[in-house]
Design an enzyme around this catalytic site. Structure first.
Site, PDB file in Angstrom:
ATOM      1  N   ASP A  32       0.419  -1.077  -0.433  1.00  0.00           N
ATOM      2  CA  ASP A  32       0.195  -0.223  -0.020  1.00  0.00           C
ATOM      3  C   ASP A  32       1.112   0.956  -0.327  1.00  0.00           C
ATOM      4  OD1 ASP A  32      -2.333   1.861   0.259  1.00  0.00           O
ATOM      5  OD2 ASP A  32      -2.730   1.173   2.263  1.00  0.00           O
ATOM      6  N   GLY A  35      -0.352   5.343  -4.188  1.00  0.00           N
ATOM      7  CA  GLY A  35      -1.207   6.725  -4.648  1.00  0.00           C
ATOM      8  C   GLY A  35      -0.415   8.145  -3.809  1.00  0.00           C
ATOM      9  N   HIS A  49       2.966   3.844  -8.926  1.00  0.00           N
ATOM     10  CA  HIS A  49       2.495   2.225  -9.425  1.00  0.00           C
ATOM     11  C   HIS A  49       3.949   1.509  -9.741  1.00  0.00           C
ATOM     12  CE1 HIS A  49      -2.125   2.154  -7.407  1.00  0.00           C
ATOM     13  NE2 HIS A  49      -2.337   2.927  -8.623  1.00  0.00           N
ATOM     14  N   TRP A  81     -11.558  -2.305  -7.972  1.00  0.00           N
ATOM     15  CA  TRP A  81     -12.878  -1.823  -9.537  1.00  0.00           C
ATOM     16  C   TRP A  81     -12.797   0.040  -9.304  1.00  0.00           C
ATOM     17  CZ3 TRP A  81     -10.806  -4.168 -13.098  1.00  0.00           C
ATOM     18  CH2 TRP A  81     -10.340  -5.776 -13.322  1.00  0.00           C
ATOM     19  N   LEU A 143      10.540 -20.682  -5.567  1.00  0.00           N
ATOM     20  CA  LEU A 143       9.614 -20.038  -3.985  1.00  0.00           C
ATOM     21  C   LEU A 143       8.100 -20.424  -5.753  1.00  0.00           C
ATOM     22  CD1 LEU A 143       9.135 -17.648  -2.431  1.00  0.00           C
ATOM     23  CD2 LEU A 143      10.151 -16.128  -4.572  1.00  0.00           C
ATOM     24  N   LEU A 207      -6.936  -5.150   7.679  1.00  0.00           N
ATOM     25  CA  LEU A 207      -5.976  -6.134   6.575  1.00  0.00           C
ATOM     26  C   LEU A 207      -6.892  -6.143   5.115  1.00  0.00           C
ATOM     27  CD1 LEU A 207      -6.021  -9.699   8.738  1.00  0.00           C
ATOM     28  CD2 LEU A 207      -4.029  -8.196   7.650  1.00  0.00           C
ATOM     29  N   GLU A 219       1.491 -13.643  11.730  1.00  0.00           N
ATOM     30  CA  GLU A 219       2.506 -12.746  13.106  1.00  0.00           C
ATOM     31  C   GLU A 219       2.116 -11.361  11.592  1.00  0.00           C
ATOM     32  OE1 GLU A 219       2.897 -12.265  16.046  1.00  0.00           O
ATOM     33  OE2 GLU A 219       3.047 -14.464  16.355  1.00  0.00           O
TER      34      GLU A 219
HETATM   35  C1  FPP Z   1      -1.579   0.560  -3.334  1.00  0.00           C
HETATM   36  O1  FPP Z   1      -1.510   1.660  -3.303  1.00  0.00           O
HETATM   37  C2  FPP Z   1      -0.758  -0.548  -4.765  1.00  0.00           C
HETATM   38  C3  FPP Z   1      -2.254  -0.955  -5.551  1.00  0.00           C
HETATM   39  C4  FPP Z   1      -3.818  -0.978  -6.011  1.00  0.00           C
HETATM   40  C5  FPP Z   1      -1.250  -2.015  -6.677  1.00  0.00           C
HETATM   41  C6  FPP Z   1      -0.144  -2.861  -5.941  1.00  0.00           C
HETATM   42  C7  FPP Z   1       0.541  -3.464  -7.033  1.00  0.00           C
HETATM   43  C8  FPP Z   1       1.883  -3.400  -7.543  1.00  0.00           C
HETATM   44  C9  FPP Z   1       2.759  -2.988  -6.612  1.00  0.00           C
HETATM   45  C10 FPP Z   1       2.414  -4.604  -8.642  1.00  0.00           C
HETATM   46  C11 FPP Z   1       2.805  -5.530  -8.726  1.00  0.00           C
HETATM   47  C12 FPP Z   1       3.144  -6.111  -9.738  1.00  0.00           C
HETATM   48  C13 FPP Z   1       3.086  -7.898  -9.847  1.00  0.00           C
HETATM   49  C14 FPP Z   1       3.680  -7.941 -10.974  1.00  0.00           C
HETATM   50  C15 FPP Z   1       2.002  -8.403  -8.454  1.00  0.00           C
HETATM   51  P1  FPP Z   1      -2.677   2.665  -3.181  1.00  0.00           P
HETATM   52  O2  FPP Z   1      -2.916   3.613  -5.179  1.00  0.00           O
HETATM   53  O3  FPP Z   1      -3.455   2.395  -2.551  1.00  0.00           O
HETATM   54  O4  FPP Z   1      -2.147   3.474  -2.584  1.00  0.00           O
HETATM   55  P2  FPP Z   1      -2.697   5.206  -1.045  1.00  0.00           P
HETATM   56  O5  FPP Z   1      -3.029   4.243  -0.524  1.00  0.00           O
HETATM   57  O6  FPP Z   1      -1.576   5.929  -1.752  1.00  0.00           O
HETATM   58  O7  FPP Z   1      -3.684   5.531  -2.278  1.00  0.00           O
END
Ligand code: FPP
Length: 256
Positions: A32, A35, A49, A81, A143, A207, A219
Site C-alpha cells: 500500500d 498513490g 504504481h 474497481w 519460490l 487487512l 504475525e
Molecule cells: C496500493 O496503493 C497498491 C495497489 C492498488 C497496487 C499494487 C500493485 C503493485 C505494486 C504491482 C505488483 C506487481 C505484480 C506483478 C504483482 P494505493 O494506490 O492504494 O496507494 P494509496 O493508499 O497511497 O492511495
C-alpha cells in the site's frame, strides 16, 4: 511535503541479525501507499504504481535468494474497481506487461506463479498473460509467488461455501467430513500453507479483505513506509521483528 520516513530513525538491522533457520516460510504483503507516494512528490498516482512494480521486482529478487517457500502479494482487490477508470486501466496494463516481460526470468529462477482471485473477469490481455505464466511455471519447484488480483477474501470464502454446497447436493462431498482443514481446499490458496508473516506498508492498520481465513494466526507487521520505497532493509526489519515473537497459536508459552 513528503513526510519523514520511519526508516530514517531506525538502527540498521542486517541479514546477519536474522536466524536463517527460522525464516517465515510464507510472507504475505499488502503493498500500500503507491498513490500517496506519488501525490506527495507532485506526480500522478500512476507513477506511484510504476514505482510499485520496481519495488515488487526488488523484493522478489531478495525473497527468492532466501529460503522462503511462498510470497503472496495483494496486487488488485475486488474493491479497487471503484477507482477512476484511467487508474484501473494503467494498473492492469502495468501488471500485464510486467508479468509478460519478466516471465522468462521468473521461469529460469524456478519460480511458480499462482493467482488468487477471479481472473476470468479481468481484461483479456491480463487474463492471457496470467494464464500463460501459471501454465508455464506450474511444475517449478522454487519460490511460489501467489498474486492476489481481483481478489477479496470474503468473496473467496463465499465462493468456497457455494462450491461445498454444490458438491454436497450432487452427492460428491460428504458434509460430515467438512472441517477447517478440508475447507481450506475450497479456497483460492488450496494447498498453500498459511502466511507466517503479513506485512502492510503505507501506514494503514488493517487487512482490507486480504487473506482473512489464512491469516488467522499470522504475525502482523505494519510500517509507515510507502510501498515504492519498501526495500530489502525494511523486509529484514520485518523478519527480525517476527523472529522476536512467540507464536502460541492459542496455546500458552512454554515458560508459563
Ligand atoms: C496500493 O496503493 C497498491 C495497489 C492498488 C497496487 C499494487 C500493485 C503493485 C505494486 C504491482 C505488483 C506487481 C505484480 C506483478 C504483482 P494505493 O494506490 O492504494 O496507494 P494509496 O493508499 O497511497 O492511495
Amino acid at each position: 511535503m513528503a513526510r519523514p520516513l520511519q526508516k530514517d530513525n531506525e538502527a540498521k538491522t542486517t541479514l546477519k541479525d536474522l536466524d536463517l533457520n527460522r525464516l517465515p516460510k510464507h510472507i504475505a504483503i499488502i503493498m500500500d501507499g503507491n498513490g500517496r507516494w506519488a501525490r506527495e512528490r507532485g506526480f500522478p498516482r500512476t507513477i506511484g504504481h510504476k514505482k510499485g512494480i520496481d519495488a515488487f521486482k526488488r523484493i522478489l529478487e531478495f525473497v527468492s535468494s532466501l529460503n522462503i517457500e511462498v510470497l503472496s502479494v495483494y496486487a488488485f482487490s475486488t474493491e479497487n474497481w471503484k477507482r477512476p477508470k484511467k487508474e484501473v486501466d494503467t494498473l492492469m496494463e502495468l501488471l500485464s506487461s510486467s508479468i509478460k516481460k519478466q516471465l522468462d526470468k521468473i521461469n529460469r529462477k524456478n519460480i511458480q506463479i499462482r493467482v488468487m482471485g477471479c481472473i476470468e473477469d479481468l481484461p483479456c490481455e491480463v487474463k492471457k498473460n496470467l494464464k500463460k505464466a501459471i501454465e508455464l511455471t506450474k511444475n517449478n519447484k522454487g519460490l511460489i509467488v501467489n498474486i492476489g488480483i481481483n481478489y477479496g477474501s470474503r468473496r473467496e470464502i463465499v465462493e468456497g461455501v457455494k462450491t461445498v454446497c454444490r458438491r454436497v447436493m450432487q452427492g460428491q462431498f460428504d458434509l460430515e467430513t467438512l472441517n477447517e482443514n478440508s475447507f481450506k481446499n475450497f479456497l483460492d490458496t488450496k494447498d498453500l500453507r498459511d502466511p507466517d508473516l503479513v506485512i502492510r506498508t503505507g501506514g494503514e492498520l488493517r487487512l482490507s479483505n486480504f487473506m482473512l481465513w489464512q491469516s488467522a494466526y499470522s504475525e502482523l507487521w505494519f510500517t509507515d513506509v510507502y510501498w515504492p520505497e519498501f526495500d530489502k532493509q525494511d523486509l529484514i526489519r520485518a523478519i527480525y521483528d517476527y523472529q522476536q515473537r512467540e507464536r502460541r497459536f492459542g496455546g500458552i508459552s512454554i515458560e508459563s
